[in-house]
Design a protein around this motif. Structure first.
Motif, mmCIF file in Angstrom:
data_model
loop_
_atom_site.group_PDB
_atom_site.id
_atom_site.type_symbol
_atom_site.label_atom_id
_atom_site.label_comp_id
_atom_site.label_asym_id
_atom_site.label_seq_id
_atom_site.Cartn_x
_atom_site.Cartn_y
_atom_site.Cartn_z
ATOM 1 N N GLU A 16 45.770 -62.535 -7.781
ATOM 2 C CA GLU A 16 45.016 -61.300 -7.549
ATOM 3 C C GLU A 16 43.561 -61.570 -7.170
ATOM 4 O O GLU A 16 42.963 -60.818 -6.400
ATOM 5 C CB GLU A 16 45.075 -60.424 -8.804
ATOM 6 C CG GLU A 16 46.483 -59.888 -9.091
ATOM 7 C CD GLU A 16 46.525 -59.069 -10.373
ATOM 8 O OE1 GLU A 16 45.534 -59.138 -11.152
ATOM 9 O OE2 GLU A 16 47.528 -58.369 -10.603
ATOM 10 N N ASN A 17 43.005 -62.623 -7.724
ATOM 11 C CA ASN A 17 41.610 -62.972 -7.429
ATOM 12 C C ASN A 17 41.519 -64.482 -7.253
ATOM 13 O O ASN A 17 41.250 -65.224 -8.202
ATOM 14 C CB ASN A 17 40.701 -62.506 -8.572
ATOM 15 C CG ASN A 17 39.233 -62.688 -8.245
ATOM 16 O OD1 ASN A 17 38.855 -62.930 -7.092
ATOM 17 N ND2 ASN A 17 38.389 -62.593 -9.259
ATOM 18 N N ALA A 18 41.784 -64.932 -6.035
ATOM 19 C CA ALA A 18 41.923 -66.369 -5.755
ATOM 20 C C ALA A 18 40.577 -67.079 -5.660
ATOM 21 O O ALA A 18 40.206 -67.636 -4.623
ATOM 22 C CB ALA A 18 42.717 -66.564 -4.475
ATOM 23 N N THR A 19 39.839 -67.081 -6.762
ATOM 24 C CA THR A 19 38.588 -67.838 -6.807
ATOM 25 C C THR A 19 38.890 -69.269 -7.245
ATOM 26 O O THR A 19 39.960 -69.556 -7.808
ATOM 27 C CB THR A 19 37.607 -67.210 -7.806
ATOM 28 O OG1 THR A 19 38.181 -67.277 -9.129
ATOM 29 C CG2 THR A 19 37.330 -65.755 -7.454
ATOM 30 N N VAL A 20 37.953 -70.179 -7.000
ATOM 31 C CA VAL A 20 38.133 -71.574 -7.402
ATOM 32 C C VAL A 20 38.296 -71.671 -8.915
ATOM 33 O O VAL A 20 39.132 -72.425 -9.422
ATOM 34 C CB VAL A 20 36.928 -72.425 -6.929
ATOM 35 C CG1 VAL A 20 37.046 -73.847 -7.477
ATOM 36 C CG2 VAL A 20 36.850 -72.436 -5.420
ATOM 37 N N GLU A 21 37.529 -70.886 -9.635
ATOM 38 C CA GLU A 21 37.602 -70.921 -11.097
ATOM 39 C C GLU A 21 38.973 -70.484 -11.599
ATOM 40 O O GLU A 21 39.566 -71.122 -12.484
ATOM 41 C CB GLU A 21 36.520 -70.010 -11.679
ATOM 42 C CG GLU A 21 36.500 -69.995 -13.209
ATOM 43 C CD GLU A 21 35.433 -69.075 -13.763
ATOM 44 O OE1 GLU A 21 35.399 -68.900 -14.994
ATOM 45 O OE2 GLU A 21 34.644 -68.528 -12.953
ATOM 46 N N ASN A 22 39.505 -69.397 -11.020
ATOM 47 C CA ASN A 22 40.808 -68.900 -11.449
ATOM 48 C C ASN A 22 41.935 -69.872 -11.091
ATOM 49 O O ASN A 22 42.886 -70.054 -11.849
ATOM 50 C CB ASN A 22 41.085 -67.536 -10.818
ATOM 51 C CG ASN A 22 40.256 -66.435 -11.450
ATOM 52 O OD1 ASN A 22 39.714 -66.597 -12.537
ATOM 53 N ND2 ASN A 22 40.146 -65.302 -10.756
#
Length: 260
Positions: A16-22
């Protein structure tokens, strides 16, 4: 495998939120689980190697003369070990079918590996809900596994099957029969059929069943006979469901009645 807990929440968040952290957090969740599946993958091939070894020993020893029944009677210890392996294979597949999250986790591991070339996994202490302990060794092993794309594809194909362990076992035994000498190739399906028939007669004998003091004995025999029939169907050139295989068809019918 029985302790396998999926990483659905972390995977959903990364989608849903493809950030590097996630994605890094999702990797930290699925990587050790992928390593556990690699252990299961290796175990499936070790179990699959047992069948050919047992039938080779039964069919090629100097004492291995006479009919199929005589051979099985002479090698009762080996026959018992083969039955235990078949039972364990069926048990593992039953566990796998109760864990649909296995495919989701490994598919995401494969997908993330294609996107991320190097992942920094920090140590993490296991909690009550997480049976997997992170350390530097796990981190390195996960990266090593992630670099073997051919192996990952093979594992993906295996775990996509409803019964991956039995499928691997069946493939190995079928290849063994195909590559063996004529006498071994002929005797192996005959032995499987005879073993299945013996199990069926044990289940049909009400007096014998009433004497089974251990409550796990009857389910064990049922699992073994089901596994034997499936193996026979793949190993024998004509398969199970032909008119000439009256005995095997009786076994299948008996198992169906018992399950009811």
């Amino acid at each position: 495998m029985g302790l396998f807990i999926g990483s659905g929440a972390a995977i959903k968040k990364a989608f849903e939120n493809a950030t590097v952290e996630n994605e890094k957090y999702a990797w930290k969740c699925v990587a050790p689980r992928a390593l556990k599946l690699k252990e299961c993958f290796d175990m499936s091939h070790k179990l699959a190697s047992v069948g050919p070894k047992i039938f080779t020993k039964i069919c090629t020893q100097s004492q291995s003369t006479g009919g199929v029944v005589e051979l099985l009677e002479f090698h009762q210890a080996l026959v018992k070990q083969f039955a235990k392996v078949v039972d364990y294979v069926m048990f593992l597949d039953n566990l796998k079918m109760s864990k649909p999250e296995i495919n989701n986790d490994f598919s995401f591991f494969r997908r993330l590996r294609m996107k991320m070339t190097k992942i920094d996994i920090t140590p993490e202490v296991a909690t009550d809900n997480n049976q997997f302990v992170f350390d530097d060794k796990v981190s390195q092993q996960a990266n090593d596994l992630a670099s073997e794309m051919k192996l990952i594809n093979i594992m993906t194909e295996m775990f996509a099957k409803p019964t991956p362990f039995l499928s691997t076992f069946t493939q190995a035994l079928s290849k063994f029969v195909k590559d063996s000498e004529q006498i071994v190739a002929e005797r192996t399906p005959q032995m499987l059929g005879t073993m299945a028939t013996v199990c069926q007669k044990m289940l049909d004998n009400q007096e014998l069943r009433s004497k089974m003091k251990n409550i796990t004995t009857e389910p064990f025999i049922v699992r073994v006979v089901v596994g034997l029939v499936i193996l026979y169907d793949h190993v024998d050139p004509k398969g199970v469901f032909v008119k000439s295989k009256n005995i095997i068809n009786q076994v299948c019918f008996s198992c169906e009645l018992i399950s009811i």
